[in-house]
Design an enzyme around this catalytic site. Structure first.
Site, PDB file in Angstrom:
ATOM      1  N   HIS A   1       0.849  -1.197   0.000  1.00 48.08           N
ATOM      2  CA  HIS A   1       0.000   0.000   0.000  1.00 48.08           C
ATOM      3  C   HIS A   1       0.886   1.249   0.000  1.00 48.08           C
ATOM      4  CE1 HIS A   1      -4.048  -1.777   1.627  1.00 48.08           C
ATOM      5  NE2 HIS A   1      -3.640  -2.361   0.520  1.00 48.08           N
TER       6      HIS A   1
ATOM      7  N   CYS B   1      -2.455  -0.464   7.498  1.00 46.74           N
ATOM      8  CA  CYS B   1      -1.678   0.780   7.448  1.00 46.74           C
ATOM      9  C   CYS B   1      -1.815   1.584   8.739  1.00 46.74           C
ATOM     10  CB  CYS B   1      -2.115   1.606   6.246  1.00 46.74           C
ATOM     11  SG  CYS B   1      -1.703   0.795   4.673  1.00 46.74           S
TER      12      CYS B   1
ATOM     13  N   CYS C   1      -6.299   1.746   5.694  1.00 50.76           N
ATOM     14  CA  CYS C   1      -6.906   0.487   6.132  1.00 50.76           C
ATOM     15  C   CYS C   1      -6.341   0.096   7.501  1.00 50.76           C
ATOM     16  CB  CYS C   1      -6.631  -0.619   5.105  1.00 50.76           C
ATOM     17  SG  CYS C   1      -4.937  -1.249   5.124  1.00 50.76           S
TER      18      CYS C   1
ATOM     19  N   GLU D   1       0.786   3.881   1.822  1.00 47.58           N
ATOM     20  CA  GLU D   1       1.199   4.331   3.156  1.00 47.58           C
ATOM     21  C   GLU D   1       2.377   3.521   3.689  1.00 47.58           C
ATOM     22  OE1 GLU D   1      -1.839   3.407   2.096  1.00 47.58           O
ATOM     23  OE2 GLU D   1      -3.403   4.128   3.453  1.00 47.58           O
TER      24      GLU D   1
END
Lengths: 146, 146
Positions: free
Chosen positions: A55, A88, A85, A57
């Site tokens: 991801h 993260c 999410c 992040e």
């Protein structure tokens, strides 16, 4: 930091999201800012890297720690186009992140759906910055997928 | 898979935790098993890599996806010496992990402290395998730190 600087940095995160879009990745982008300077930029690469942990992040945290030479990001702000999410947000906890600013909400997989705050207690949260633009890019991506 | 094979694979995870211990990292180790074969091994490297995302499980997920050539680990079991944290459990969700087997519980940062199951609904959970050995290694590490 003012509302306008929040918009400035979110635009940078949106640029990252646009790069993800062009790579046929779910268009999420992130930048991390420390002392008003961008210290890391990243976009979602889960398909390209064949890795759910890629991801925007997560990559931004790794790069920011590398840039600062320290694991803790308590003086930093994460700008991200979509509400983080649970994975993260769990990572954000470990970094003791100073602030999260996000654009679009994610009622399905965002961390705010949980009944408990999983961020570090000191992490400030700002939501809805350039929300329309962030949502529009995601909608365009998923519309093309249908 | 029987209890004894669970113990066998947990011993492999413990070997990884021991390597972390020797590197002065919080001693957590993990292996991922698919069709009774270990497809990835990892240990905590957060200090060495200066990166909070470098938990044993995260590295094991990345390596397992790489090994399988697919992001989803629904046919796989994660053996890990310590109950996964929220970040790692959030990652496990994305992999649609088949099963988690862990040794020691983590009442402070483990995913089971949350009032809601954050794993994929199909992920099975087994706890307490070689718990004594897993706890002992962690205790030894933190005793030396005092």
């Amino acid at each position: 930091m003012t509302a306008s600087s929040d918009e400035y940095f979110m635009k940078q995160a949106l640029k990252e999201a646009q790069i993800a879009f062009e790579k046929d990745e779910v268009p999420v982008g992130a930048v991390i800012v420390c002392n008003n300077m961008i210290i890391s930029r990243a976009h979602n690469l889960t398909e390209r890297l064949n890795d759910v942990t890629a991801h925007a992040e997560m990559q931004a945290f790794t790069a920011a720690s590398d840039s600062l030479g320290g694991k803790y990001l308590n003086e930093c702000t994460l700008y991200v186009t979509l509400e983080p999410c649970i994975m993260c947000s769990g990572a954000a906890f470990w970094t003791q992140l100073g602030k999260i600013v996000y654009g679009a909400s994610d009622s399905k997989r965002g961390f705010r759906k949980l009944p408990e705050n999983i961020l570090h207690p000191k992490t400030k949260i700002v939501s809805g910055v350039l929300e329309k633009e962030c949502v529009a890019l995601l909608k365009e991506f998923f519309r093309d997928k249908r």
